[in-house]
Design an enzyme around this catalytic site. Structure first.
Site, PDB file in Angstrom:
ATOM      1  N   SER A   1     -15.592  29.400 -11.116  1.00  0.00           N
ATOM      2  CA  SER A   1     -16.101  30.738 -10.825  1.00  0.00           C
ATOM      3  C   SER A   1     -15.763  31.697 -11.977  1.00  0.00           C
ATOM      4  O   SER A   1     -16.190  31.459 -13.106  1.00  0.00           O
ATOM      5  CB  SER A   1     -15.541  31.200  -9.470  1.00  0.00           C
ATOM      6  OG  SER A   1     -16.260  32.284  -8.981  1.00  0.00           O
TER       7      SER A   1
ATOM      8  N   ASP B   1     -23.251  27.272  -1.991  1.00  0.00           N
ATOM      9  CA  ASP B   1     -22.276  28.269  -2.448  1.00  0.00           C
ATOM     10  C   ASP B   1     -22.827  29.663  -2.143  1.00  0.00           C
ATOM     11  O   ASP B   1     -23.917  30.032  -2.604  1.00  0.00           O
ATOM     12  CB  ASP B   1     -22.095  28.067  -3.968  1.00  0.00           C
ATOM     13  CG  ASP B   1     -21.031  28.940  -4.573  1.00  0.00           C
ATOM     14  OD1 ASP B   1     -20.864  30.088  -4.129  1.00  0.00           O
ATOM     15  OD2 ASP B   1     -20.383  28.479  -5.535  1.00  0.00           O
TER      16      ASP B   1
ATOM     17  N   HIS C   1     -18.338  27.114  -2.179  1.00  0.00           N
ATOM     18  CA  HIS C   1     -17.620  27.609  -3.359  1.00  0.00           C
ATOM     19  C   HIS C   1     -16.133  27.223  -3.349  1.00  0.00           C
ATOM     20  O   HIS C   1     -15.407  27.567  -4.270  1.00  0.00           O
ATOM     21  CB  HIS C   1     -17.736  29.143  -3.362  1.00  0.00           C
ATOM     22  CG  HIS C   1     -17.405  29.806  -4.667  1.00  0.00           C
ATOM     23  ND1 HIS C   1     -18.112  29.582  -5.817  1.00  0.00           N
ATOM     24  CD2 HIS C   1     -16.430  30.701  -5.012  1.00  0.00           C
ATOM     25  CE1 HIS C   1     -17.605  30.310  -6.807  1.00  0.00           C
ATOM     26  NE2 HIS C   1     -16.578  30.983  -6.340  1.00  0.00           N
TER      27      HIS C   1
HETATM   28  N1  LIG Z   1     -11.776  36.932  -1.156  1.00  0.00           N
HETATM   29  C1  LIG Z   1     -13.156  36.601  -1.322  1.00  0.00           C
HETATM   30  C2  LIG Z   1     -13.348  35.194  -1.735  1.00  0.00           C
HETATM   31  C3  LIG Z   1     -12.737  34.951  -3.058  1.00  0.00           C
HETATM   32  C4  LIG Z   1     -12.981  33.545  -3.501  1.00  0.00           C
HETATM   33  O1  LIG Z   1     -13.796  32.800  -2.939  1.00  0.00           O
HETATM   34  N2  LIG Z   1     -12.275  33.169  -4.529  1.00  0.00           N
HETATM   35  C5  LIG Z   1     -12.479  31.875  -5.064  1.00  0.00           C
HETATM   36  C6  LIG Z   1     -12.647  31.993  -6.555  1.00  0.00           C
HETATM   37  S1  LIG Z   1     -14.003  33.048  -6.965  1.00  0.00           S
HETATM   38  C7  LIG Z   1     -11.295  31.002  -4.771  1.00  0.00           C
HETATM   39  O2  LIG Z   1     -11.151  29.974  -5.375  1.00  0.00           O
HETATM   40  N3  LIG Z   1     -10.432  31.391  -3.828  1.00  0.00           N
HETATM   41  C8  LIG Z   1      -9.208  30.694  -3.563  1.00  0.00           C
HETATM   42  C9  LIG Z   1      -9.299  29.597  -2.578  1.00  0.00           C
HETATM   43  O3  LIG Z   1     -10.408  29.265  -2.098  1.00  0.00           O
HETATM   44  O4  LIG Z   1      -8.258  29.026  -2.296  1.00  0.00           O
HETATM   45  C10 LIG Z   1     -13.880  36.823  -0.047  1.00  0.00           C
HETATM   46  O5  LIG Z   1     -13.217  37.154   0.921  1.00  0.00           O
HETATM   47  O6  LIG Z   1     -15.112  36.671  -0.034  1.00  0.00           O
END
Ligand SMILES: N[C@@H](CCC(=O)N[C@@H](CS)C(=O)NCC(=O)O)C(=O)O
Length: 282
Positions: A150, A227, A260
């Site tokens: 990402s 995604d 994602h």
């Molecule tokens: N906090 C965001 C999502 C953030 C998100 O998806 N981050 C990705 C990277 S862009 C990630 O890898 N998050 C950590 C995880 O899934 O453990 C939401 O609530 O929509």
């Protein structure tokens, strides 16, 4: 420049090697920075894959969730996971928004106040970490690959295109490929880089490719077709078109049903590790 001292936060045996977390005083970020290293048990210097994580992530996320250590141990590949930004900067506006600031350093050196001098993630990755890896971890920094997810996929692509002599292999999961054209980049770039869009082009993988900054080797990108960020923020077709126009070898794989998350990354990480090992330790 002197190699910074290293503070060991934790070290645990893992698949015969060691998964550790460390901290050092970063001059690029004007304060402490954390990172993780998985060091496989091998005699002699080993190559390393740097993995840059996405928004809201830390140096622990990939190490804990990607399930990469078993195959990395088999391949004799170290894994290096920097935090995604400096922490506790005290800068107003740098916390409280998951898309910008702490946890969202966008893998560039900010040029604008108040972020310049504190958000120096490009220098962390291309200058400070290689010094530390060479001096403290027995890593052969002439054999570094880079990948990310990402926002970290954006970092991997742009840093490899900006520093082709530094990284010998390149891949990404669900990368932001055209930050100038999507809301995440359009929010972060003016604050970190100012309003002059010519400065943004140097940090946009699609623009870099169009401007003649190719990569000497095939690029592997995996993307989940389910995604939630795909259509609005990621848009891999833009990078595919730029690579096609530049005759840049790119293998872009779309996977039905995957989203994602790190469940997706965990499902395809082995292919990425082998993609990097083919170049780094043939
Ligand atoms: N906090 C965001 C999502 C953030 C998100 O998806 N981050 C990705 C990277 S862009 C990630 O890898 N998050 C950590 C995880 O899934 O453990 C939401 O609530 O929509």
């Amino acid at each position: 420049m002197a190699v910074p001292a290293l503070e060991v936060l934790s070290e645990k045996r893992c698949f015969g090697g060691v998964q550790g977390f460390y901290r050092y005083e970063s001059s690029a970020c004007g304060g402490p920075m954390r990172f993780g290293v998985f060091r496989p048990e091998r005699s002699g210097r080993v190559p390393a894959l740097l993995f840059l994580a996405g928004l809201t992530c830390t140096e622990e996320t990939f190490a804990i969730k990607a399930g990469a250590q078993r195959v990395a141990a088999e391949l004799g590949l170290a894994l290096v996971t920097p935090d995604t930004s400096p922490r506790e900067t005290g800068i107003e506006g740098a916390t409280g928004d998951w898309e910008f600031g702490e946890g969202a350093g966008f893998w560039l050196d900010a040029t604008q106040a108040p972020y310049a001098g504190r958000f120096g993630m490009e220098s962390v990755v291309v200058r400070e970490l290689p010094m530390l890896l060479d001096a403290h971890f027995g890593i052969d920094v002439a054999r570094l690959g880079i990948s990310g997810h990402s926002m970290g996929g954006h970092g991997a692509l742009t840093l490899a295109l900006r520093h082709p002599q530094r990284f010998r292999s390149l891949s990404a999961f669900a990368p932001i490929v055209a930050p100038m054209q999507v809301p995440w980049g359009q929010k972060a770039f003016p604050r970190y880089l100012g309003n002059d869009e010519t400065a943004w082009r140097g940090h946009d993988a699609t623009a870099l490719m169009a401007d003649g900054h190719g990569f000497d080797g095939p690029i592997l990108i995996d993307q989940g077709a389910d995604d939630a960020f795909l259509a609005e923020q990621l848009r891999p077709e833009l990078f595919q078109a730029a690579c096609d126009a530049a005759n840049q070898p790119l293998l872009l794989r779309q996977h039905a049903g995957y989203d994602h998350s790190y469940w997706f990354i965990q499902s395809f990480i082995e292919d990425h590790l082998r993609h990097h090992a083919r170049v780094l330790s043939p």
